[in-house]
Design a protein around this motif. Structure first.
Motif, PDB file in Angstrom:
ATOM      1  N   VAL A 217      58.854  42.940 -37.700  1.00  0.00           N
ATOM      2  CA  VAL A 217      59.266  42.173 -38.520  1.00  0.00           C
ATOM      3  C   VAL A 217      60.682  41.327 -38.408  1.00  0.00           C
ATOM      4  CG1 VAL A 217      60.090  41.971 -41.088  1.00  0.00           C
ATOM      5  CG2 VAL A 217      58.246  43.394 -40.448  1.00  0.00           C
ATOM      6  N   ASP A 218      61.609  42.103 -37.805  1.00  0.00           N
ATOM      7  CA  ASP A 218      62.771  41.173 -37.553  1.00  0.00           C
ATOM      8  C   ASP A 218      62.618  40.413 -36.335  1.00  0.00           C
ATOM      9  OD1 ASP A 218      64.085  42.742 -39.485  1.00  0.00           O
ATOM     10  OD2 ASP A 218      64.938  44.504 -38.291  1.00  0.00           O
ATOM     11  N   ASN A 219      61.995  40.628 -35.285  1.00  0.00           N
ATOM     12  CA  ASN A 219      61.840  39.813 -34.114  1.00  0.00           C
ATOM     13  C   ASN A 219      60.671  38.863 -34.261  1.00  0.00           C
ATOM     14  OD1 ASN A 219      63.985  40.713 -31.911  1.00  0.00           O
ATOM     15  ND2 ASN A 219      63.324  42.522 -33.012  1.00  0.00           N
ATOM     16  N   LEU A 220      59.630  38.974 -35.086  1.00  0.00           N
ATOM     17  CA  LEU A 220      58.565  38.199 -34.965  1.00  0.00           C
ATOM     18  C   LEU A 220      58.262  37.362 -36.406  1.00  0.00           C
ATOM     19  CD1 LEU A 220      55.876  40.478 -33.570  1.00  0.00           C
ATOM     20  CD2 LEU A 220      57.115  38.623 -32.447  1.00  0.00           C
ATOM     21  N   LEU A 221      58.895  37.765 -37.492  1.00  0.00           N
ATOM     22  CA  LEU A 221      58.672  37.119 -38.756  1.00  0.00           C
ATOM     23  C   LEU A 221      60.187  36.796 -39.403  1.00  0.00           C
ATOM     24  CD1 LEU A 221      55.955  39.384 -40.167  1.00  0.00           C
ATOM     25  CD2 LEU A 221      55.793  37.503 -38.981  1.00  0.00           C
ATOM     26  N   ASP A 222      61.192  36.831 -38.567  1.00  0.00           N
ATOM     27  CA  ASP A 222      62.579  36.634 -39.053  1.00  0.00           C
ATOM     28  C   ASP A 222      63.139  37.410 -39.966  1.00  0.00           C
ATOM     29  OD1 ASP A 222      64.935  35.040 -39.015  1.00  0.00           O
ATOM     30  OD2 ASP A 222      64.274  33.556 -40.552  1.00  0.00           O
ATOM     31  N   GLY A 223      62.603  38.636 -40.145  1.00  0.00           N
ATOM     32  CA  GLY A 223      63.005  39.706 -41.055  1.00  0.00           C
ATOM     33  C   GLY A 223      62.220  39.445 -42.257  1.00  0.00           C
ATOM     34  N   ASP A 224      61.408  38.785 -42.547  1.00  0.00           N
ATOM     35  CA  ASP A 224      60.918  38.461 -43.994  1.00  0.00           C
ATOM     36  C   ASP A 224      59.544  39.319 -44.066  1.00  0.00           C
ATOM     37  OD1 ASP A 224      59.545  37.602 -46.210  1.00  0.00           O
ATOM     38  OD2 ASP A 224      59.145  35.558 -45.306  1.00  0.00           O
ATOM     39  N   VAL A 225      59.799  40.522 -44.808  1.00  0.00           N
ATOM     40  CA  VAL A 225      58.393  41.329 -44.784  1.00  0.00           C
ATOM     41  C   VAL A 225      57.321  40.928 -45.684  1.00  0.00           C
ATOM     42  CG1 VAL A 225      60.270  43.590 -44.930  1.00  0.00           C
ATOM     43  CG2 VAL A 225      59.462  42.253 -47.077  1.00  0.00           C
ATOM     44  N   SER A 226      57.560  39.657 -46.500  1.00  0.00           N
ATOM     45  CA  SER A 226      56.626  39.171 -47.356  1.00  0.00           C
ATOM     46  C   SER A 226      55.638  38.576 -46.212  1.00  0.00           C
ATOM     47  CB  SER A 226      56.886  38.161 -48.476  1.00  0.00           C
ATOM     48  OG  SER A 226      57.552  37.066 -47.683  1.00  0.00           O
ATOM     49  N   ALA A 227      55.856  38.170 -44.994  1.00  0.00           N
ATOM     50  CA  ALA A 227      55.025  37.537 -44.175  1.00  0.00           C
ATOM     51  C   ALA A 227      54.068  38.436 -43.289  1.00  0.00           C
ATOM     52  CB  ALA A 227      55.917  36.723 -43.186  1.00  0.00           C
ATOM     53  N   LEU A 228      54.050  39.653 -43.785  1.00  0.00           N
ATOM     54  CA  LEU A 228      53.421  40.864 -43.054  1.00  0.00           C
ATOM     55  C   LEU A 228      52.052  41.283 -44.054  1.00  0.00           C
ATOM     56  CD1 LEU A 228      52.938  42.734 -40.577  1.00  0.00           C
ATOM     57  CD2 LEU A 228      54.143  44.231 -41.745  1.00  0.00           C
ATOM     58  N   LYS A 229      51.161  41.168 -43.452  1.00  0.00           N
ATOM     59  CA  LYS A 229      49.763  41.684 -43.999  1.00  0.00           C
ATOM     60  C   LYS A 229      49.376  43.088 -43.937  1.00  0.00           C
ATOM     61  CE  LYS A 229      44.692  40.601 -44.368  1.00  0.00           C
ATOM     62  NZ  LYS A 229      43.722  39.763 -44.026  1.00  0.00           N
ATOM     63  N   SER A 230      49.219  43.300 -42.542  1.00  0.00           N
ATOM     64  CA  SER A 230      48.893  44.976 -42.272  1.00  0.00           C
ATOM     65  C   SER A 230      49.606  45.348 -41.053  1.00  0.00           C
ATOM     66  CB  SER A 230      47.578  44.916 -42.142  1.00  0.00           C
ATOM     67  OG  SER A 230      46.945  44.235 -40.708  1.00  0.00           O
ATOM     68  N   TYR A 231      49.692  46.570 -40.960  1.00  0.00           N
ATOM     69  CA  TYR A 231      50.345  47.114 -39.727  1.00  0.00           C
ATOM     70  C   TYR A 231      49.831  48.754 -39.501  1.00  0.00           C
ATOM     71  CZ  TYR A 231      53.995  49.807 -37.221  1.00  0.00           C
ATOM     72  OH  TYR A 231      54.808  50.428 -36.467  1.00  0.00           O
ATOM     73  N   GLY A 232      49.486  49.098 -38.130  1.00  0.00           N
ATOM     74  CA  GLY A 232      49.003  50.479 -37.951  1.00  0.00           C
ATOM     75  C   GLY A 232      49.387  50.921 -36.783  1.00  0.00           C
ATOM     76  N   ALA A 233      49.304  52.239 -36.356  1.00  0.00           N
ATOM     77  CA  ALA A 233      49.560  52.666 -35.075  1.00  0.00           C
ATOM     78  C   ALA A 233      49.086  53.993 -35.086  1.00  0.00           C
ATOM     79  CB  ALA A 233      51.145  52.653 -34.671  1.00  0.00           C
ATOM     80  N   ARG A 234      48.799  54.451 -33.760  1.00  0.00           N
ATOM     81  CA  ARG A 234      48.258  55.700 -33.273  1.00  0.00           C
ATOM     82  C   ARG A 234      49.569  56.659 -32.846  1.00  0.00           C
ATOM     83  NH1 ARG A 234      46.165  58.169 -29.054  1.00  0.00           N
ATOM     84  NH2 ARG A 234      45.728  56.173 -27.696  1.00  0.00           N
ATOM     85  N   MET A 235      49.960  57.872 -33.218  1.00  0.00           N
ATOM     86  CA  MET A 235      51.015  58.774 -32.721  1.00  0.00           C
ATOM     87  C   MET A 235      50.594  59.200 -31.488  1.00  0.00           C
ATOM     88  SD  MET A 235      51.475  58.059 -35.978  1.00  0.00           S
ATOM     89  CE  MET A 235      52.677  57.880 -37.324  1.00  0.00           C
ATOM     90  N   ALA A 236      50.921  58.816 -30.371  1.00  0.00           N
ATOM     91  CA  ALA A 236      50.364  59.071 -29.118  1.00  0.00           C
ATOM     92  C   ALA A 236      51.330  60.269 -28.476  1.00  0.00           C
ATOM     93  CB  ALA A 236      50.087  58.021 -27.949  1.00  0.00           C
ATOM     94  N   GLY A 237      52.342  60.395 -28.693  1.00  0.00           N
ATOM     95  CA  GLY A 237      53.424  61.222 -28.201  1.00  0.00           C
ATOM     96  C   GLY A 237      54.665  61.656 -29.124  1.00  0.00           C
ATOM     97  N   VAL A 238      55.598  62.258 -28.476  1.00  0.00           N
ATOM     98  CA  VAL A 238      56.415  62.779 -29.376  1.00  0.00           C
ATOM     99  C   VAL A 238      57.878  61.756 -29.043  1.00  0.00           C
ATOM    100  CG1 VAL A 238      55.854  65.091 -29.563  1.00  0.00           C
ATOM    101  CG2 VAL A 238      57.430  64.460 -27.896  1.00  0.00           C
ATOM    102  N   VAL A 239      58.835  61.915 -30.013  1.00  0.00           N
ATOM    103  CA  VAL A 239      60.164  60.991 -29.884  1.00  0.00           C
ATOM    104  C   VAL A 239      61.310  61.980 -30.105  1.00  0.00           C
ATOM    105  CG1 VAL A 239      61.613  59.294 -30.363  1.00  0.00           C
ATOM    106  CG2 VAL A 239      59.223  58.745 -30.310  1.00  0.00           C
ATOM    107  N   PHE A 240      62.181  62.293 -29.285  1.00  0.00           N
ATOM    108  CA  PHE A 240      63.219  63.126 -29.607  1.00  0.00           C
ATOM    109  C   PHE A 240      64.516  62.456 -30.032  1.00  0.00           C
ATOM    110  CE2 PHE A 240      60.802  65.556 -26.517  1.00  0.00           C
ATOM    111  CZ  PHE A 240      60.769  66.526 -26.977  1.00  0.00           C
TER     112      PHE A 240
END
Length: 290
Positions: free
Chosen positions: A224-247
């Motif tokens: 959002v910050d880098n593609l939509l200039d930080g404007d959350v109202s410009a986002l319609k949908s978002y999704g992802a698959r958790m493919a691995g862990v983060v420490f």
């Protein structure tokens, strides 16, 4: 107990009414790292008193935000030990901005269960409406349950962590802090896998891992910050698959591809951990502007 497909598929849980406040939204954003530069006015939009803008991914956690006990995985036809469960995927679609405070009524139903042999993948969909019946957001989720396969169900499609076969259009660096999971757990996810070293070791990890939904939310914010200039109202949908862990403490890399030259085209992304040979953390990230 074994998964009972006849009982589980199509099961609809009783409606759950819940509320959230602007302070909840602020805490959620802080858990994702918002405000790292307290002089950046774009960052302060996430943390403003009374009227913070709301990342759509808040919808993925709003219902459980005030939980103080570890969750259970016990539903019609489904009864699984928490230590066997990993978050598999998450998605949210919003018809408009989520209000900074309000009341929602959530109805969840189980849509698919895949038999992966040594594990099961359980899919659910939740619609959240306000008390007047207006749709606020739709959430889709899947969980990966180790040792729960072999019940004779459909195997389902095979997931892939592969990225588009071309140079990314954009690469972003997303740092996590050593205490990120301890802060994020205040958003309602008290699974000890993210805070208790002994529990994490029993689950097969060298130390507590970051919540998949934290990585998921941090990635959405970075996009959002880098593609939509930080404007959350410009986002319609978002999704992802958790493919691995983060420490906690790792710095992540978000590689982004635009799907077409259309001004409103969706974006695809993959999130990796460069310090662990680019191990994939999130795959199949889909980011669609309004």
């Amino acid at each position: 107990m074994p998964i009972n497909l006849d009982e589980a598929i199509g099961a609809e849980l009783d409606p759950v009414e819940f509320s959230w406040t602007n302070s909840d939204v602020q805490l959620y954003h802080l858990g994702l790292g918002a405000g790292s530069d307290p002089m950046d006015k774009r960052e302060l939009r996430y943390l403003a008193d009374d009227t913070p803008q709301v990342l759509p991914t808040f919808g993925n956690v709003a219902q459980s935000f005030h939980m103080t006990a570890p969750p259970t995985v016990k539903f019609p036809g489904i009864d699984i030990e928490l230590s066997k469960v990993l978050h598999a995927s998450e998605a949210v679609t919003v018809p408009g901005p989520i209000p900074p405070s309000g009341t929602g009524i959530a109805v969840t139903r189980f849509t698919e269960i895949w038999d992966k042999g040594k594990a099961a993948v359980i899919w659910s969909e939740t619609e959240v409406k306000d008390p007047a019946g207006t749709l606020l957001w739709t959430q889709k989720r899947s969980i990966f349950a180790r040792g729960e396969g072999g019940f004779g169900g459909d195997r389902g499609p095979s997931g892939s962590s592969s990225a588009p076969d071309r140079t990314p259009d954009l690469e972003l660096s997303v740092p996590t802090s050593p205490q990120q999971a301890l802060l994020y757990r205040m958003c309602g996810d008290r699974n000890p896998l993210h805070s208790d070293p002994d529990f994490a070791a029993a689950a097969g990890f060298p130390r507590p891992i970051l919540h998949g939904l934290c990585t998921y939310g941090m990635t959405c914010k970075a996009l959002v910050d880098n593609l939509l200039d930080g404007d959350v109202s410009a986002l319609k949908s978002y999704g992802a698959r958790m493919a691995g862990v983060v420490f906690p403490g790792e710095t992540l890399r978000v590689s982004v591809w635009k799907n077409s030259d259309d001004a409103q085209a969706a974006f695809t992304a993959v999130v990796t951990a460069p310090d662990r040979d680019n191990a994939v953390a999130l795959a199949g990230v889909e980011f669609t502007p309004a």
